[in-house]
Write a protein that holds these residues in place. Sequence first.
Motif, PDB file in Angstrom:
ATOM      1  N   GLU A  64       0.825  -1.213   0.000  1.00 45.31           N
ATOM      2  CA  GLU A  64       0.000   0.000   0.000  1.00 45.31           C
ATOM      3  C   GLU A  64       0.856   1.258   0.000  1.00 45.31           C
ATOM      4  N   LEU A  65       1.964   1.209   0.727  1.00 47.04           N
ATOM      5  CA  LEU A  65       2.861   2.365   0.760  1.00 47.04           C
ATOM      6  C   LEU A  65       3.436   2.671  -0.618  1.00 47.04           C
ATOM      7  N   TYR A  66       3.657   1.624  -1.409  1.00 49.35           N
ATOM      8  CA  TYR A  66       4.237   1.795  -2.742  1.00 49.35           C
ATOM      9  C   TYR A  66       3.225   1.573  -3.860  1.00 49.35           C
ATOM     10  N   ALA A  67       1.932   1.632  -3.522  1.00 46.40           N
ATOM     11  CA  ALA A  67       0.897   1.463  -4.541  1.00 46.40           C
ATOM     12  C   ALA A  67       1.011   2.526  -5.626  1.00 46.40           C
ATOM     13  N   GLY A  68       1.476   3.701  -5.245  1.00 49.49           N
ATOM     14  CA  GLY A  68       1.576   4.795  -6.210  1.00 49.49           C
ATOM     15  C   GLY A  68       2.944   4.939  -6.842  1.00 49.49           C
ATOM     16  N   PHE A  69       3.836   3.930  -6.714  1.00 52.14           N
ATOM     17  CA  PHE A  69       5.196   4.099  -7.216  1.00 52.14           C
ATOM     18  C   PHE A  69       5.232   4.288  -8.730  1.00 52.14           C
ATOM     19  N   LEU A  70       4.496   3.454  -9.486  1.00 52.01           N
ATOM     20  CA  LEU A  70       4.486   3.602 -10.944  1.00 52.01           C
ATOM     21  C   LEU A  70       3.901   4.945 -11.366  1.00 52.01           C
ATOM     22  N   PRO A  71       2.705   5.331 -10.859  1.00 49.79           N
ATOM     23  CA  PRO A  71       2.199   6.650 -11.255  1.00 49.79           C
ATOM     24  C   PRO A  71       3.056   7.804 -10.759  1.00 49.79           C
TER      25      PRO A  71
ATOM     26  N   THR B  33      -9.579  -3.258  -9.619  1.00 52.84           N
ATOM     27  CA  THR B  33      -8.475  -4.067  -9.129  1.00 52.84           C
ATOM     28  C   THR B  33      -7.667  -4.575 -10.315  1.00 52.84           C
ATOM     29  N   GLY B  34      -6.517  -5.144 -10.011  1.00 43.81           N
ATOM     30  CA  GLY B  34      -5.660  -5.646 -11.082  1.00 43.81           C
ATOM     31  C   GLY B  34      -4.290  -5.010 -11.018  1.00 43.81           C
ATOM     32  N   SER B  35      -3.530  -5.179 -12.082  1.00 46.56           N
ATOM     33  CA  SER B  35      -2.182  -4.611 -12.115  1.00 46.56           C
ATOM     34  C   SER B  35      -2.259  -3.089 -12.129  1.00 46.56           C
ATOM     35  N   MET B  36      -1.159  -2.465 -11.700  1.00 42.19           N
ATOM     36  CA  MET B  36      -1.131  -1.010 -11.637  1.00 42.19           C
ATOM     37  C   MET B  36      -1.305  -0.394 -13.017  1.00 42.19           C
ATOM     38  N   SER B  37      -0.675  -0.985 -14.031  1.00 42.47           N
ATOM     39  CA  SER B  37      -0.787  -0.423 -15.377  1.00 42.47           C
ATOM     40  C   SER B  37      -2.221  -0.468 -15.875  1.00 42.47           C
ATOM     41  N   SER B  38      -2.941  -1.582 -15.611  1.00 44.33           N
ATOM     42  CA  SER B  38      -4.337  -1.678 -16.063  1.00 44.33           C
ATOM     43  C   SER B  38      -5.225  -0.702 -15.302  1.00 44.33           C
ATOM     44  N   ARG B  39      -4.938  -0.484 -14.014  1.00 48.17           N
ATOM     45  CA  ARG B  39      -5.702   0.492 -13.235  1.00 48.17           C
ATOM     46  C   ARG B  39      -5.492   1.905 -13.764  1.00 48.17           C
ATOM     47  N   LEU B  40      -4.234   2.222 -14.115  1.00 46.99           N
ATOM     48  CA  LEU B  40      -3.939   3.552 -14.641  1.00 46.99           C
ATOM     49  C   LEU B  40      -4.647   3.790 -15.963  1.00 46.99           C
ATOM     50  N   VAL B  41      -4.642   2.778 -16.834  1.00 52.60           N
ATOM     51  CA  VAL B  41      -5.317   2.914 -18.131  1.00 52.60           C
ATOM     52  C   VAL B  41      -6.816   3.114 -17.931  1.00 52.60           C
ATOM     53  N   ALA B  42      -7.404   2.328 -17.019  1.00 56.57           N
ATOM     54  CA  ALA B  42      -8.837   2.439 -16.766  1.00 56.57           C
ATOM     55  C   ALA B  42      -9.202   3.801 -16.189  1.00 56.57           C
ATOM     56  N   LEU B  43      -8.409   4.289 -15.240  1.00 52.65           N
ATOM     57  CA  LEU B  43      -8.674   5.596 -14.654  1.00 52.65           C
ATOM     58  C   LEU B  43      -8.494   6.717 -15.664  1.00 52.65           C
TER      59      LEU B  43
END
Length: 317
Positions: free
Chosen positions: A174-181, A259-269
Amino acid sequence: MSSSKAANTNAFLVPQFSPKNYSSFFLAGALCCTISHGAMTPIDVVKTRIQIDPAFKSHSFASGARYIVASEGPRGLLTGFGPTAVGYLAQGGAKFAGYEFWKKKFVEIAGSQEAAVEHRTAIYLGAATIAEFFADILLTPLEATRIRLVSQRGYATGLVSGFTRLAREGGVRELYAGFLPILCKQIPYAIGQFTVNEYCHELVFRSITEESKQKISQSPTLKYSISLGSGIIAGFAAAILSHPADTLLSQINKGHGPTGSMSSRLVALAREAGFKGLFAGLGPRMIMTAGLVSSQFLMYGAIKDALGAPAGIEIHK
């Protein structure tokens, strides 16, 4: 023998920075970033609320600030000050010292003054990107804490309790959930900040006479005026380049998206927000970033001068 001496005379010499020099770069970067970002906390609070809180979608910066003061009191505008100050203390030191380090390394790899000048854009981009990557490892957990405090009122009372709760409930993930973005946000930010600033200085010095250059070198007022103007332009560039990812980062840390991988969440958002949504709150952020970047360069130069640190490597045309 004579040809060897000639070769040595024309050797490409790169200034060598000592560990003490790098510690000065780190301290100057840490102080300028924590002071500037801490001072901008009220603007960042309003910007973040506009990005992620439906109640703020119709608000301008001024009306949003009034709404927060009316509903939460003046202290509401300082929400997240603790993690902001500590996060950018670490990130700023690593970023500025890292940029000086990697710029020198890439100049050495270029092998000659002519090659360094020819490839200076690649040097700026590479140095900014690598320095920011490592700096963001330090920043991400504290940025996640800051956004949670701002977006979720009553989440915690401050830095320590907010960080502890986030770590306890979500762990490292959770602390690094935003690392990619945050990389997607901060790397374009650093590129705009450093590269545009370098080129602004280059344009100034290419358009003036040697006599004017001498006057500037002897006048702190002129030197800092150029640094201020270049920093404002670089701040606008940094804000525009990084704002879509900044919006997505706020959404991720609020817990939005599938939910899902960070990249898929970013694309969806990103699809859900659309072009207009991705740039929501850009006006306040451009104001904030111009102030941040210009003040950082001013303070960085002044603190380096006070510490007796050398100037960074110049590879202008």
